[in-house]
Design an enzyme around this catalytic site. Structure first.
Site, PDB file in Angstrom:
ATOM      1  N   ILE A  14      -3.547 -15.665 -21.463  1.00  0.00           N
ATOM      2  CA  ILE A  14      -3.094 -14.811 -22.553  1.00  0.00           C
ATOM      3  C   ILE A  14      -3.087 -13.354 -22.111  1.00  0.00           C
ATOM      4  O   ILE A  14      -2.119 -12.621 -22.328  1.00  0.00           O
ATOM      5  CB  ILE A  14      -3.974 -15.005 -23.805  1.00  0.00           C
ATOM      6  CG1 ILE A  14      -3.733 -16.398 -24.401  1.00  0.00           C
ATOM      7  CG2 ILE A  14      -3.675 -13.924 -24.846  1.00  0.00           C
ATOM      8  CD1 ILE A  14      -4.608 -16.719 -25.605  1.00  0.00           C
ATOM      9  N   TYR A 170     -19.284 -19.453 -32.192  1.00  0.00           N
ATOM     10  CA  TYR A 170     -17.953 -18.961 -31.839  1.00  0.00           C
ATOM     11  C   TYR A 170     -17.228 -18.434 -33.071  1.00  0.00           C
ATOM     12  O   TYR A 170     -16.590 -17.379 -33.032  1.00  0.00           O
ATOM     13  CB  TYR A 170     -17.163 -20.105 -31.204  1.00  0.00           C
ATOM     14  CG  TYR A 170     -15.814 -19.732 -30.661  1.00  0.00           C
ATOM     15  CD1 TYR A 170     -15.686 -19.034 -29.466  1.00  0.00           C
ATOM     16  CD2 TYR A 170     -14.640 -20.104 -31.329  1.00  0.00           C
ATOM     17  CE1 TYR A 170     -14.449 -18.705 -28.948  1.00  0.00           C
ATOM     18  CE2 TYR A 170     -13.398 -19.778 -30.820  1.00  0.00           C
ATOM     19  CZ  TYR A 170     -13.307 -19.085 -29.632  1.00  0.00           C
ATOM     20  OH  TYR A 170     -12.071 -18.752 -29.124  1.00  0.00           O
ATOM     21  N   LYS A 174     -15.954 -14.588 -33.637  1.00  0.00           N
ATOM     22  CA  LYS A 174     -14.565 -14.234 -33.887  1.00  0.00           C
ATOM     23  C   LYS A 174     -14.392 -13.548 -35.236  1.00  0.00           C
ATOM     24  O   LYS A 174     -13.523 -12.673 -35.387  1.00  0.00           O
ATOM     25  CB  LYS A 174     -13.678 -15.473 -33.775  1.00  0.00           C
ATOM     26  CG  LYS A 174     -13.655 -16.058 -32.364  1.00  0.00           C
ATOM     27  CD  LYS A 174     -13.278 -14.999 -31.327  1.00  0.00           C
ATOM     28  CE  LYS A 174     -13.297 -15.505 -29.914  1.00  0.00           C
ATOM     29  NZ  LYS A 174     -12.898 -14.468 -28.935  1.00  0.00           N
ATOM     30  N   ILE A 203      -3.679 -22.389 -28.400  1.00  0.00           N
ATOM     31  CA  ILE A 203      -2.813 -21.874 -27.336  1.00  0.00           C
ATOM     32  C   ILE A 203      -3.202 -22.577 -26.036  1.00  0.00           C
ATOM     33  O   ILE A 203      -4.386 -22.647 -25.704  1.00  0.00           O
ATOM     34  CB  ILE A 203      -2.976 -20.349 -27.167  1.00  0.00           C
ATOM     35  CG1 ILE A 203      -2.766 -19.619 -28.499  1.00  0.00           C
ATOM     36  CG2 ILE A 203      -2.031 -19.825 -26.098  1.00  0.00           C
ATOM     37  CD1 ILE A 203      -1.394 -19.772 -29.108  1.00  0.00           C
ATOM     38  N   THR A 205      -4.277 -22.923 -22.724  1.00  0.00           N
ATOM     39  CA  THR A 205      -4.912 -22.152 -21.658  1.00  0.00           C
ATOM     40  C   THR A 205      -6.003 -23.039 -21.058  1.00  0.00           C
ATOM     41  O   THR A 205      -6.369 -24.065 -21.659  1.00  0.00           O
ATOM     42  CB  THR A 205      -5.561 -20.869 -22.192  1.00  0.00           C
ATOM     43  OG1 THR A 205      -6.641 -21.235 -23.081  1.00  0.00           O
ATOM     44  CG2 THR A 205      -4.562 -19.994 -22.936  1.00  0.00           C
TER      45      THR A 205
END
Length: 277
Positions: A14, A170, A174, A203, A205
Site C-alpha cells: 500500500i 488491533y 485502528k 486489501i 497484501t
C-alpha cells in the site's frame, strides 16, 4: 539541490503504491523495521525512475522516528508523510500491536507534525477493523485523541485485562489512529498542513494474506464476499483515495477518515441489506 521530501513509513504494497502515485520528482525516504524490506522497495522504485533511500526505522520507538525525520530533512523540506506501517492480529502479540500500531502511529503523527512544511500533507493507513467494534464512549474517544503520547499505553481501556485478544488490540489501535488524526489535524493546520486517514477493508497484501491463512481466514473471506465489489481490493485502489487527499484537489479535506469498502462493515453490523418491499 534540495527537493521536497516524502517520508514513507512501512515498506509494504500500500505504501509503495501511494509513493509511486505521488512521489515523482521528490526524495522519498522509506523506513521499515526490516531494512531488507525497505531496500527492496527502494530498489524497485529507483529502477522505475524514482529517488528513494531505505532507512531502518522502528515505529514503536520515538528516537527511531526522530532519526528518520532528521535523515529526511537532509534533503529538503518534508512535504508528505505516508504512514503505512503496522502489524496485524496474526503477526504479533497484543503488546506489540498496541506499541506499534497505536503508540507508534501517534508518535509519528506528532513528530512529523512539528516539522511538516506549509502546504504539506499526510495520510495514515488505518483499517476498517477500527469501525467494526462497538462504539466507545465520548470520553474514551477523547482520551484516544488527546492523551499525551507517552501516556497512551497507560490508559485503563488499553490494559491487558481490558483487551480480549490480538484482534481487539488491533481494533483499538485502528480506532485510535482515526481519532489521533482528527486531533493532530488541528496542530498540522496551524502550520498550514493537512492530515487524513484511510480505513481500507480487505486489501491484498502480505499482511492480508497472513489473515486469510490465519485462524480468522473464513471470516475475512466471507466479509469481502459480501462487499459491493465482491472481491478484495488492491493497493492501487487505496492509492486512488490517497491521491485525492494529498493533491490540491483535496485542499479542504483534513482530519477525516475515509472508509474503503464500507459495505463489508455494514454487513458485519446489520447483516445482508434487503431491498424494501
Amino acid at each position: 539541490m534540495e527537493k521536497n521530501v516524502m517520508i514513507l513509513a512501512g515498506a509494504g504494497q500500500i505504501g509503495m503504491a501511494i509513493a509511486r502515485r505521488l512521489g515523482y520528482g521528490m526524495k522519498i525516504v522509506v523506513g521499515d523495521k526490516n531494512i531488507k524490506n525497505a531496500e527492496a522497495i527502494a530498489d524497485t522504485m529507483n529502477k522505475a525512475g524514482f529517488d528513494v533511500e531505505a532507512f531502518e526505522m522502528d515505529l514503536s520507538n520515538r528516537e527511531s522516528i526522530k532519526a528518520i525525520i532528521a535523515q529526511a530533512q537532509k534533503y529538503g523540506d518534508i512535504t508528505m508523510l505516508v504512514n503505512a506501517a503496522g502489524v496485524s492480529p496474526s503477526q504479533a502479540p497484543i503488546e506489540a500491536i498496541l506499541k506499534v500500531d497505536l503508540y507508534g502511529t501517534a508518535v509519528l503523527l506528532e513528530e512529523v507534525g512539528k516539522v511538516i512544511a506549509t502546504g504539506g500533507t499526510g495520510v495514515t493507513i488505518s483499517s476498517q477493523s477500527g469501525h467494526r467494534m462497538p462504539a466507545l464512549t465520548p470520553e474514551q474517544d477523547r482520551l484516544l485523541a488527546t492523551t499525551p503520547t507517552e501516556e497512551l499505553l497507560s490508559l485503563p481501556m488499553l490494559q491487558p485485562e481490558n483487551i480480549h485478544d490480538t484482534l481487539h488490540a488491533y481494533q483499538m489501535a485502528k480506532r485510535c489512529n482515526v481519532k489521533r488524526v482528527m486531533a493532530e489535524a488541528v496542530k498540522w493546520g496551524e502550520r498550514g498542513a493537512r492530515v487524513n486517514s484511510i480505513s481500507p477493508g480487505i486489501i491484498v497484501t502480505p499482511l492480508a494474506l497472513d489473515e486469510f491463512n490465519g485462524p480468522r481466514g473464513d471470516f475475512y473471506k466471507n466479509m469481502f464476499a459480501k462487499c459491493p465489489a465482491g472481491r478484495p481490493g488492491t493497493a492501487d485502489e487505496v492509492a486512488n483515495v490517497a491521491e485525492l487527499l494529498m493533491r490540491p484537489q483535496g485542499a479542504c479535506i483534513t482530519g477525516a477518515d475515509f472508509l474503503i469498502d464500507g459495505g463489508a462493515t455494514a454487513s458485519y453490523f446489520y447483516g445482508p441489506l434487503q431491498p424494501e418491499k
